[in-house]
Design a protein around this motif. Structure first.
Motif, PDB file in Angstrom:
ATOM      1  N   LEU A 121      13.997 -23.540  64.583  1.00  0.00           N
ATOM      2  CA  LEU A 121      15.214 -24.313  64.363  1.00  0.00           C
ATOM      3  C   LEU A 121      15.652 -25.022  65.643  1.00  0.00           C
ATOM      4  CD1 LEU A 121      16.619 -24.645  61.711  1.00  0.00           C
ATOM      5  CD2 LEU A 121      18.335 -22.976  62.441  1.00  0.00           C
ATOM      6  N   VAL A 122      15.596 -24.300  66.758  1.00  0.00           N
ATOM      7  CA  VAL A 122      15.940 -24.917  68.050  1.00  0.00           C
ATOM      8  C   VAL A 122      14.991 -26.092  68.312  1.00  0.00           C
ATOM      9  CG1 VAL A 122      15.976 -24.548  70.549  1.00  0.00           C
ATOM     10  CG2 VAL A 122      16.893 -22.791  69.009  1.00  0.00           C
ATOM     11  N   THR A 123      13.706 -25.854  68.058  1.00  0.00           N
ATOM     12  CA  THR A 123      12.708 -26.893  68.274  1.00  0.00           C
ATOM     13  C   THR A 123      13.005 -28.123  67.430  1.00  0.00           C
ATOM     14  OG1 THR A 123      11.106 -25.139  68.631  1.00  0.00           O
ATOM     15  CG2 THR A 123      10.238 -27.346  68.290  1.00  0.00           C
ATOM     16  N   PHE A 124      13.440 -27.862  66.207  1.00  0.00           N
ATOM     17  CA  PHE A 124      13.780 -28.987  65.327  1.00  0.00           C
ATOM     18  C   PHE A 124      14.824 -29.878  65.978  1.00  0.00           C
ATOM     19  CE2 PHE A 124      17.004 -30.617  62.397  1.00  0.00           C
ATOM     20  CZ  PHE A 124      16.239 -31.573  61.741  1.00  0.00           C
ATOM     21  N   TRP A 125      15.899 -29.269  66.477  1.00  0.00           N
ATOM     22  CA  TRP A 125      16.977 -30.088  67.057  1.00  0.00           C
ATOM     23  C   TRP A 125      16.520 -30.789  68.320  1.00  0.00           C
ATOM     24  CZ3 TRP A 125      20.591 -31.854  64.239  1.00  0.00           C
ATOM     25  CH2 TRP A 125      21.035 -31.128  63.125  1.00  0.00           C
ATOM     26  N   VAL A 126      15.730 -30.115  69.136  1.00  0.00           N
ATOM     27  CA  VAL A 126      15.212 -30.767  70.340  1.00  0.00           C
ATOM     28  C   VAL A 126      14.409 -32.010  69.957  1.00  0.00           C
ATOM     29  CG1 VAL A 126      13.593 -30.522  72.271  1.00  0.00           C
ATOM     30  CG2 VAL A 126      15.169 -28.656  71.710  1.00  0.00           C
ATOM     31  N   PHE A 127      13.557 -31.856  68.974  1.00  0.00           N
ATOM     32  CA  PHE A 127      12.688 -32.955  68.572  1.00  0.00           C
ATOM     33  C   PHE A 127      13.504 -34.103  67.985  1.00  0.00           C
ATOM     34  CE2 PHE A 127       8.904 -34.374  65.792  1.00  0.00           C
ATOM     35  CZ  PHE A 127       8.406 -35.155  66.815  1.00  0.00           C
ATOM     36  N   LEU A 128      14.432 -33.770  67.114  1.00  0.00           N
ATOM     37  CA  LEU A 128      15.220 -34.815  66.465  1.00  0.00           C
ATOM     38  C   LEU A 128      16.055 -35.579  67.481  1.00  0.00           C
ATOM     39  CD1 LEU A 128      15.956 -36.144  63.790  1.00  0.00           C
ATOM     40  CD2 LEU A 128      17.881 -34.562  63.613  1.00  0.00           C
ATOM     41  N   ILE A 129      16.696 -34.845  68.387  1.00  0.00           N
ATOM     42  CA  ILE A 129      17.557 -35.510  69.374  1.00  0.00           C
ATOM     43  C   ILE A 129      16.717 -36.356  70.329  1.00  0.00           C
ATOM     44  CG2 ILE A 129      19.113 -35.084  71.321  1.00  0.00           C
ATOM     45  CD1 ILE A 129      20.169 -32.637  69.667  1.00  0.00           C
ATOM     46  N   ALA A 130      15.568 -35.824  70.747  1.00  0.00           N
ATOM     47  CA  ALA A 130      14.693 -36.600  71.639  1.00  0.00           C
ATOM     48  C   ALA A 130      14.228 -37.882  70.953  1.00  0.00           C
ATOM     49  CB  ALA A 130      13.484 -35.757  72.053  1.00  0.00           C
ATOM     50  N   ALA A 131      13.877 -37.775  69.685  1.00  0.00           N
ATOM     51  CA  ALA A 131      13.410 -38.955  68.962  1.00  0.00           C
ATOM     52  C   ALA A 131      14.531 -39.977  68.834  1.00  0.00           C
ATOM     53  CB  ALA A 131      12.896 -38.550  67.574  1.00  0.00           C
ATOM     54  N   ALA A 132      15.720 -39.506  68.478  1.00  0.00           N
ATOM     55  CA  ALA A 132      16.844 -40.427  68.299  1.00  0.00           C
ATOM     56  C   ALA A 132      17.204 -41.102  69.614  1.00  0.00           C
ATOM     57  CB  ALA A 132      18.049 -39.672  67.734  1.00  0.00           C
ATOM     58  N   LEU A 133      17.246 -40.324  70.695  1.00  0.00           N
ATOM     59  CA  LEU A 133      17.577 -40.904  72.001  1.00  0.00           C
ATOM     60  C   LEU A 133      16.542 -41.956  72.405  1.00  0.00           C
ATOM     61  CD1 LEU A 133      18.806 -37.889  74.185  1.00  0.00           C
ATOM     62  CD2 LEU A 133      20.148 -39.820  73.287  1.00  0.00           C
ATOM     63  N   THR A 134      15.287 -41.668  72.100  1.00  0.00           N
ATOM     64  CA  THR A 134      14.236 -42.604  72.477  1.00  0.00           C
ATOM     65  C   THR A 134      14.414 -43.938  71.758  1.00  0.00           C
ATOM     66  OG1 THR A 134      12.753 -40.747  72.828  1.00  0.00           O
ATOM     67  CG2 THR A 134      11.735 -42.909  72.615  1.00  0.00           C
ATOM     68  N   ILE A 135      14.695 -43.878  70.456  1.00  0.00           N
ATOM     69  CA  ILE A 135      14.885 -45.128  69.711  1.00  0.00           C
ATOM     70  C   ILE A 135      16.118 -45.869  70.232  1.00  0.00           C
ATOM     71  CG2 ILE A 135      15.312 -46.130  67.433  1.00  0.00           C
ATOM     72  CD1 ILE A 135      12.506 -44.997  67.724  1.00  0.00           C
ATOM     73  N   VAL A 136      17.187 -45.132  70.506  1.00  0.00           N
ATOM     74  CA  VAL A 136      18.394 -45.768  71.059  1.00  0.00           C
ATOM     75  C   VAL A 136      18.064 -46.449  72.385  1.00  0.00           C
ATOM     76  CG1 VAL A 136      20.674 -45.293  72.047  1.00  0.00           C
ATOM     77  CG2 VAL A 136      20.028 -44.290  69.852  1.00  0.00           C
ATOM     78  N   ALA A 137      17.262 -45.764  73.208  1.00  0.00           N
ATOM     79  CA  ALA A 137      16.873 -46.357  74.492  1.00  0.00           C
ATOM     80  C   ALA A 137      16.063 -47.632  74.276  1.00  0.00           C
ATOM     81  CB  ALA A 137      16.074 -45.350  75.318  1.00  0.00           C
ATOM     82  N   TYR A 138      15.135 -47.621  73.321  1.00  0.00           N
ATOM     83  CA  TYR A 138      14.370 -48.838  73.016  1.00  0.00           C
ATOM     84  C   TYR A 138      15.322 -49.985  72.691  1.00  0.00           C
ATOM     85  CZ  TYR A 138       9.980 -46.159  72.316  1.00  0.00           C
ATOM     86  OH  TYR A 138       8.871 -45.376  72.462  1.00  0.00           O
ATOM     87  N   LEU A 139      16.335 -49.662  71.885  1.00  0.00           N
ATOM     88  CA  LEU A 139      17.202 -50.718  71.368  1.00  0.00           C
ATOM     89  C   LEU A 139      18.139 -51.264  72.437  1.00  0.00           C
ATOM     90  CD1 LEU A 139      18.118 -49.282  67.848  1.00  0.00           C
ATOM     91  CD2 LEU A 139      16.410 -50.995  68.433  1.00  0.00           C
ATOM     92  N   PHE A 140      18.573 -50.421  73.366  1.00  0.00           N
ATOM     93  CA  PHE A 140      19.640 -50.861  74.266  1.00  0.00           C
ATOM     94  C   PHE A 140      19.233 -51.012  75.727  1.00  0.00           C
ATOM     95  CE2 PHE A 140      21.802 -49.001  70.583  1.00  0.00           C
ATOM     96  CZ  PHE A 140      22.524 -50.124  70.197  1.00  0.00           C
ATOM     97  N   VAL A 141      18.038 -50.548  76.090  1.00  0.00           N
ATOM     98  CA  VAL A 141      17.606 -50.682  77.487  1.00  0.00           C
ATOM     99  C   VAL A 141      16.336 -51.534  77.506  1.00  0.00           C
ATOM    100  CG1 VAL A 141      16.975 -49.434  79.581  1.00  0.00           C
ATOM    101  CG2 VAL A 141      18.461 -48.341  77.886  1.00  0.00           C
ATOM    102  N   PRO A 142      16.320 -52.605  78.300  1.00  0.00           N
ATOM    103  CA  PRO A 142      15.082 -53.385  78.402  1.00  0.00           C
ATOM    104  C   PRO A 142      13.933 -52.477  78.843  1.00  0.00           C
ATOM    105  CG  PRO A 142      16.887 -54.516  79.496  1.00  0.00           C
ATOM    106  CD  PRO A 142      17.398 -53.148  79.133  1.00  0.00           C
ATOM    107  N   TYR A 143      12.738 -52.742  78.297  1.00  0.00           N
ATOM    108  CA  TYR A 143      11.623 -51.821  78.480  1.00  0.00           C
ATOM    109  C   TYR A 143      11.289 -51.585  79.951  1.00  0.00           C
ATOM    110  CZ  TYR A 143       7.351 -49.396  77.011  1.00  0.00           C
ATOM    111  OH  TYR A 143       6.379 -48.463  76.780  1.00  0.00           O
TER     112      TYR A 143
END
Ligand code: HEM
Ligand code: HEM
Ligand SMILES: [Fe+2]
Lengths: 141, 466
Positions: free
Chosen positions: B88-110
């Motif tokens: 369960l902990v792993t699930f949240w780590v993975f989900l949050i990391a994935a979401a943060l990564t997509i947010v970073a793609y969208l808002f920070v130039p590569y």
């Protein structure tokens, strides 16, 4: 057949096949690794080429373009763009983006300095001399 | 569901479906930018939509595979999961990391993202599917280690079925094959050579084992066919996968700078790669014929049988069309490749994920199967998505053929952008089929919100009346 060919035999074919072909692949890869520097003129990878490569990577050029056919299919091939367009055109092109032509596919402006543009072109020139078995079929990429 | 700890699969499945929706939204945006290049520019350049689309695909498939592992491994091992808390902990780590990564793609130039995440120290960014910044890649490894620890410990303390061995073994393979993502040589030809260890190694090697294990599990459960028969089939199928697929990687080495002997090796071995997909079809339908029970979850059966058929079309047939060196000389790096990528990824890995979700979710929600009404929605979603994806595939194939004849094999070859312009009609068809796909996905998701479970009584009455 049910009795003759057992699950254990199927498993052994799986394991044996995997190990056998993996070993062959590793040997072939080793050989390929030795030959690549000659085919891509690795000795001509100057510091400028490496800096240019880093710029292509960190600006995600292959997110739109292909290099030797790999990447995305939204924008033209870069593996041979040096031969297609030449260094001056490439620099002028990159600086003049985005075109802003309504509806036309847009390339961002990356605000490269003059030195960075030189590095980029050095890398593109290096790319254009790789022996790719005569691919692409023509200069249009 | 036999063990309470299997319940941890549920958040994984739900998150997988949510990320799937995100994937399709970015696909539609990228598809529209093909036609109207100024759409959302400069806020969202094409490459950002593209990497969000492909990375969300990978992440939701991994979510689904992990959910499947947490569901299947305990049941096959006949014991509780080693540590549900860790899962369960792993699930949240993975989900949050994935979401943060997509947010970073969208808002920070590569380039800036690369600069602030230490890419200069260990360059890994700027390769297809592996665009993630270093912290995300490290996160993926930690998540994988946690999963491997958990399922391996479960396997060790429980029953060791062949399905479990293949599944857990291929999860180890998945993680090991990701490690070359941290090795990005300066030499572009070497970099490309090694990039395929991950990409080809996953989709035409290791993941086919996962696919086989999931399908085998579902079919045992749903048809009641003897485990020995299923597992023997599985070993033959995965044997063919690796026998053809390992050297078959050569089909990526024809025109990317590697030595010429790959032209022969790659063509011969990759031409055999459709075989495991054909075997998968034969196997699934044989199991259906030999079934010893009628499982009320008709929708799951539809997914389980649709998967091998669509996987064969996308990977086996479309893959074969582009795999022989003389054909690939003209097709390499065109939208024909994207056509194959879409049908193969959807037909094999998206569909097998939806199959295990379809089988497991009702159980996780405390019922053998959903109500007939819910299943009708689910099956409608199945058909709409399947046919839309065939539409997308045919459209991209058309676009690829335009490039082949106008730009690649012409006497007076056209420039890239000019040829793209001639393919516009196909990009429109792709976009409309994409919208239809999205509708199919919504119809599918609607099925989860129809309450109630399967009513045997009704079915029995109908059977008696007939
Ligand atoms: C609404 C439906 C979809 C649309 C409009 C769409 C659109 C796109 C676009 C525009 C690209 C970029 C192509 C390029 O490189 O120029 C792409 C790439 C890709 N998409 Fe989709 N997509 C959709 C659904 C899917 C689905 C369902 C899957 C898999 C399950 C998928 C998997 C991929 C893959 C693997 C790539 C990379 C292909 C390659 O580089 O060859 N897409 N998609
Ligand atoms: C489910 C299994 C498969 C999946 C998910 C899959 C997916 C993909 C994707 C996404 C690409 C494009 C990679 C990129 O971004 O450059 C690709 C390329 C390719 N695939 Fe597959 N594939 C599968 C199986 C196969 C099989 C069985 C064959 C051969 C029979 C095959 C032959 C090829 C070839 C030749 C290319 C390179 C095309 C080019 O040079 O442009 N694939 N595959
Ligand atoms: Fe491949």
């Amino acid at each position: 057949m049910q009795q003759v060919f057992t699950k254990a035999m199927a498993r052994n074919i799986f394991l044996g096949g995997a190990v056998f072909f993996l070993a062959i692949y590793l040997l072939l890869s080793y050989d390929t690794w030795q030959r690549i520097p000659e085919r891509d003129h690795a000795d001509k990878m100057t510091p400028a080429v490496l800096r240019g490569k880093y710029l292509l990577d960190t600006n995600d050029c292959i997110g739109c373009h292909t290099i030797n056919g790999e990447g995305a299919y939204f924008a033209p091939e870069l593996g041979n763009v040096y031969k297609r367009r030449g260094p001056e055109f490439i620099k002028a092109w990159i600086q003049s983006q985005p075109s802003g032509v309504p509806g036309r596919r847009q390339m961002p402006n990356f605000h490269f300095t003059g030195n960075q543009l030189d590095d980029l072109v050095a890398y593109l020139q290096w790319l254009s001399n790789i022996d790719t078995n005569n691919w692409p079929p023509n200069i249009q990429g | 569901m036999k063990y309470p700890s299997q319940q941890v699969a549920k958040p994984y499945f739900i998150a997988a479906l949510a990320l799937f929706v995100g994937q399709i939204v970015f696909g539609l945006i990228a598809g529209l930018q093909y036609l109207h290049g100024t759409f959302l520019f400069p806020e969202l350049p094409f490459d950002v939509a593209h990497m969000s689309h492909t990375n969300l695909l990978i992440v939701w498939l991994l979510m689904a595979f992990m959910g499947a592992a947490y569901f299947i491994v305990p049941e096959e091992a006949q014991t509780e999961l080693y540590s549900p808390r860790l899962a369960l902990v792993t699930f949240w780590v993975f989900l949050i990391a994935a979401a943060l990564t997509i947010v970073a793609y969208l808002f920070v130039p590569y380039a800036q993202l690369a600069a602030i995440t230490g890419n200069a120290a260990l360059p890994t960014m700027g390769r297809g599917y592996l665009e993630q910044p270093l912290p995300t890649k490290i996160g993926i490894v930690l998540v994988a280690l946690s999963l491997l620890f958990n399922v391996t410990m479960t396997l060790i303390k429980g029953r060791k079925t062949s399905i479990n061995l293949i599944l857990v073994g291929s999860l180890w393979g998945l993680a090991l094959l990701f490690l070359p993502a941290f090795y990005f040589p300066h030499d572009t030809v070497k970099a490309s050579f090694g990039w395929w260890w991950i990409v080809h190694g996953w989709v035409e090697g290791d993941w086919e084992l996962i696919l086989g294990a999931l399908l085998g599990f579902i079919l045992i459960k749903m048809t009641g066919v003897d485990r020995e028969i299923v597992e023997k089939w599985l070993y033959i199928i995965v044997a063919m996968t690796l026998i053809s697929g390992i050297i078959g990687i050569g089909h990526h080495y024809y025109y990317t700078g590697a030595p010429s002997y790959w032209i022969w090796l790659g063509s011969i071995f990759s031409a055999l790669e459709p075989i495991p997909f054909i075997l998968l079809i034969v196997f699934s339908f044989k199991m259906l014929m030999q079934r010893r029970r009628e499982h009320p979850n008709k929708a799951a059966m539809l997914w389980a049988l649709g998967t091998p058929v669509m996987a064969f079309l996308g990977a086996g047939l479309w893959g074969f069309m582009i795999t022989l060196a003389p054909a690939q000389y003209y097709i390499h790096g065109t939208n024909f490749t994207a056509a194959h990528g879409h049908l193969a990824f959807f037909g094999a890995y998206a569909m097998v994920s939806l199959a295990i979700i379809s089988y497991a979710m009702p159980l996780l929600r405390g019922r053998t199967a959903n109500s007939a009404a819910a299943q009708r929605w689910e099956m409608a979603g199945f058909w709409i998505m399947v046919f839309s994806m065939i539409g997308i595939t045919l459209a991209l194939t058309g676009a690829g053929i335009v490039t082949v004849f106008l730009q690649r094999a012409a006497d007076d070859p056209m420039g890239f952008m000019q040829a793209q312009d001639k393919a516009r009609v196909f990009f429109w068809v792709r976009e409309f089929a994409g919208v239809a796909f999205f509708i199919g996905l919504l119809v599918y998701l609607r099925s989860f919100f129809i309450a109630g479970e399967y009513e045997y009584a009704d079915e029995m009455k109908q059977a008696l009346a007939a």
